[in-house]
Design a protein around this motif. Structure first.
Motif, PDB file in Angstrom:
ATOM      1  N   ASP A 105       8.035  -7.049  11.081  1.00 27.42           N
ATOM      2  CA  ASP A 105       8.474  -7.549   9.768  1.00 27.42           C
ATOM      3  C   ASP A 105       9.997  -7.553   9.682  1.00 27.42           C
ATOM      4  O   ASP A 105      10.595  -8.479   9.122  1.00 27.42           O
ATOM      5  CB  ASP A 105       7.913  -6.679   8.643  1.00 27.42           C
ATOM      6  N   ARG A 107      -8.317   0.111   1.553  1.00 25.61           N
ATOM      7  CA  ARG A 107      -7.708  -0.975   0.778  1.00 25.61           C
ATOM      8  C   ARG A 107      -8.725  -2.007   0.307  1.00 25.61           C
ATOM      9  O   ARG A 107      -8.329  -2.995  -0.324  1.00 25.61           O
ATOM     10  CB  ARG A 107      -6.641  -1.658   1.626  1.00 25.61           C
ATOM     11  N   TYR A 122      -7.514   2.325   7.123  1.00 25.10           N
ATOM     12  CA  TYR A 122      -7.228   1.613   5.881  1.00 25.10           C
ATOM     13  C   TYR A 122      -8.159   2.085   4.775  1.00 25.10           C
ATOM     14  O   TYR A 122      -9.342   2.330   5.012  1.00 25.10           O
ATOM     15  CB  TYR A 122      -7.478   0.109   6.049  1.00 25.10           C
ATOM     16  N   ASN A 160       7.950  -5.909   3.278  1.00 22.86           N
ATOM     17  CA  ASN A 160       8.932  -5.491   4.289  1.00 22.86           C
ATOM     18  C   ASN A 160       9.887  -6.633   4.640  1.00 22.86           C
ATOM     19  O   ASN A 160      11.087  -6.430   4.819  1.00 22.86           O
ATOM     20  CB  ASN A 160       8.231  -5.060   5.589  1.00 22.86           C
ATOM     21  N   MET A 200       0.867  -1.191   0.000  1.00 30.05           N
ATOM     22  CA  MET A 200       0.000   0.000   0.000  1.00 30.05           C
ATOM     23  C   MET A 200       0.892   1.226   0.000  1.00 30.05           C
ATOM     24  O   MET A 200       2.096   1.141   0.214  1.00 30.05           O
ATOM     25  CB  MET A 200      -0.859   0.024   1.274  1.00 30.05           C
ATOM     26  N   ARG A 244      -4.494  -8.345  12.230  1.00 29.39           N
ATOM     27  CA  ARG A 244      -4.942  -6.968  12.026  1.00 29.39           C
ATOM     28  C   ARG A 244      -6.439  -6.926  12.339  1.00 29.39           C
ATOM     29  O   ARG A 244      -7.269  -7.362  11.543  1.00 29.39           O
ATOM     30  CB  ARG A 244      -4.697  -6.505  10.583  1.00 29.39           C
ATOM     31  N   ILE A 289      -1.997 -11.233   7.300  1.00 26.06           N
ATOM     32  CA  ILE A 289      -2.626 -10.113   6.578  1.00 26.06           C
ATOM     33  C   ILE A 289      -3.113 -10.591   5.202  1.00 26.06           C
ATOM     34  O   ILE A 289      -4.252 -10.339   4.812  1.00 26.06           O
ATOM     35  CB  ILE A 289      -1.659  -8.918   6.451  1.00 26.06           C
ATOM     36  N   ASP A 328       7.755   2.114   7.208  1.00 30.44           N
ATOM     37  CA  ASP A 328       7.573   0.702   7.574  1.00 30.44           C
ATOM     38  C   ASP A 328       8.777  -0.171   7.246  1.00 30.44           C
ATOM     39  O   ASP A 328       8.783  -1.345   7.612  1.00 30.44           O
ATOM     40  CB  ASP A 328       6.353   0.121   6.839  1.00 30.44           C
ATOM     41  N   ALA A 382       4.207   0.475   2.097  1.00 28.49           N
ATOM     42  CA  ALA A 382       3.932  -0.306   3.302  1.00 28.49           C
ATOM     43  C   ALA A 382       3.321  -1.635   2.930  1.00 28.49           C
ATOM     44  O   ALA A 382       2.333  -1.691   2.204  1.00 28.49           O
ATOM     45  CB  ALA A 382       2.959   0.454   4.198  1.00 28.49           C
ATOM     46  N   GLY A 383       3.892  -2.695   3.458  1.00 27.44           N
ATOM     47  CA  GLY A 383       3.319  -4.025   3.225  1.00 27.44           C
ATOM     48  C   GLY A 383       4.125  -5.034   4.021  1.00 27.44           C
ATOM     49  O   GLY A 383       5.346  -5.101   3.884  1.00 27.44           O
ATOM     50  N   ALA A 384       3.459  -5.807   4.851  1.00 27.77           N
ATOM     51  CA  ALA A 384       4.180  -6.684   5.766  1.00 27.77           C
ATOM     52  C   ALA A 384       5.118  -7.638   5.009  1.00 27.77           C
ATOM     53  O   ALA A 384       6.289  -7.787   5.375  1.00 27.77           O
ATOM     54  CB  ALA A 384       3.181  -7.478   6.611  1.00 27.77           C
TER      55      ALA A 384
HETATM   56  O1  KDG Z   1       3.675  -4.811   9.516  1.00 32.15           O
HETATM   57  C1  KDG Z   1       3.675  -3.472   9.179  1.00 32.15           C
HETATM   58  C2  KDG Z   1       2.449  -3.348   8.372  1.00 32.15           C
HETATM   59  O2  KDG Z   1       1.374  -3.070   9.217  1.00 32.15           O
HETATM   60  C3  KDG Z   1       2.480  -2.391   7.275  1.00 32.15           C
HETATM   61  O3  KDG Z   1       3.651  -2.367   6.498  1.00 32.15           O
HETATM   62  C4  KDG Z   1       1.248  -2.384   6.454  1.00 32.15           C
HETATM   63  O4  KDG Z   1       0.939  -4.600   5.673  1.00 32.15           O
HETATM   64  C5  KDG Z   1       0.502  -3.675   6.315  1.00 32.15           C
HETATM   65  C6  KDG Z   1      -0.790  -3.805   6.947  1.00 32.15           C
HETATM   66  O5  KDG Z   1      -1.618  -4.500   6.382  1.00 32.15           O
HETATM   67  O6  KDG Z   1      -1.050  -3.242   8.005  1.00 32.15           O
END
Ligand code: KDG
Length: 316
Positions: free
Chosen positions: A260, A108, A106, A39, A12, A170, A137, A295, A34-36
């Motif tokens: 991450d 998304r 969010y 990352n 994202m 989440r 996630i 992130d 940003a994305g787990a």
């Molecule tokens: O782990 C960090 C994440 O929270 C971030 O990079 C964004 O992937 C994400 C999420 O869905 O919250």
């Protein structure tokens, strides 16, 4: 290209008001990727491993910006599926400034990634990796993605590819009960299982301390290793033997993404030398991440080694 680690997840754009402002008042926002799972791939790539990342993005300037932000760290993007239409997800973050907690919004729903299908993934490419990593996630986002992850885990098992799962709950995406119902049936296919102690309680409905939970999950599901983090408390891992590793004192700049960075460091260290080294790399990288805004991490391997050696030297 043979990979050490391949991850699969959404990316994202994250919008953050510059401190000390908040979302409601700021005239402009800082924009960061940003994305787990991206990352994790970035962290391990920066440590010198060959990593790749599977995602699905719209072929437009936002999609290209997001992908470039992953590729610039050395992550292979050959597994990215491009689509002519669709939307890139985003999120908005108010930093927490005590006593005010952080706040995430969010945006998304129905992103391009959520529509990815089994038929779109290049499974020949997938089969080139030593280890596949995904987090809760990706599992939370859509039925399509749950089917893709189940397929990936089955294929990984058949092909001798290690499977790594970070529970990464989440609450804004799904309930702990839904997460439990999806994740528990997958655990028998997971080799490396990581969660926070709070997630062990809330999602996996476990009780007890971190060490006993790690041992129970190891015994129940036949994982190769179970890793449990607990904020600033020592990290615990069980692989037939119990390991603990103290975390580092940190000055918090931005803690998002620390889990991450820990995971990327743990997987890197685990592939190199096993659990104890994985915990050292994970703790160092998790701590270093907290010192950057955004992130993702920006350190190199020398900085990580210096931090680990400085602490080891203090104990001699
Ligand atoms: O782990 C960090 C994440 O929270 C971030 O990079 C964004 O992937 C994400 C999420 O869905 O919250």
């Amino acid at each position: 290209m043979a990979l050490d680690i391949l991850t699969m997840g959404e990316i994202m754009l994250r919008f953050t008001p510059p401190l000390p402002q908040v979302l409601e008042q700021a005239p402009y926002f800082e924009v960061r990727p940003a994305g787990a799972e991206s990352n994790v791939a970035i962290t391990a790539a920066r440590m010198g491993l060959k990593t790749g990342w599977i995602s699905r993005l719209p072929e437009n300037s936002l999609g290209r910006r997001a992908v470039a932000s992953v590729q610039q760290h050395g992550v292979d993007i050959a597994g990215v599926v491009w689509t002519p239409h669709g939307r890139l997800g985003s999120y908005y973050l108010d930093y927490g400034v005590p006593p005010r907690p952080p706040h995430v919004i969010y945006d998304r729903a129905n992103s391009t990634f959520t529509e990815m299908t089994i038929g779109e993934v290049n499974w020949d490419y997938f089969s080139t990796t030593r280890l596949f990593h995904v987090s809760g996630i990706t599992l939370a986002l859509s039925d399509n993605l749950r089917a893709v992850v189940r397929h990936a885990m089955t294929l990984a098992r058949q092909s001798g590819i290690l499977v790594s799962l970070d529970v990464n709950h989440r609450a804004k995406l799904w309930s702990t009960d839904s997460a439990n119902q999806t994740i528990r049936p997958l655990l028998a296919q997971v080799d490396i299982l990581k969660m926070g102690l709070d997630e062990a309680y809330a999602v996996l409905k476990m009780t007890g301390d971190a060490a006993s939970i790690a041992q129970a999950l190891y015994a129940d599901f036949g994982c190769k290793v179970v890793v449990i983090t607990n904020e600033s408390q020592p990290v615990v891992a069980y692989d037939g033997q119990l390991h603990t590793q103290a975390t580092y004192p940190v000055q918090v700049v931005d803690s998002i993404g620390a889990g991450d960075a820990f995971m990327g460091g743990f997987l890197c260290g685990y592939l190199e030398q096993g659990v104890a080294w994985g915990l050292k790399m994970g703790n160092a990288l998790g701590a270093i991440k907290i010192t950057y805004q955004g992130d993702v991490i920006w350190c190199n391997r020398d900085q990580v080694m210096t931090l680990i050696e400085s602490r080891d030297a203090a104990f001699r």
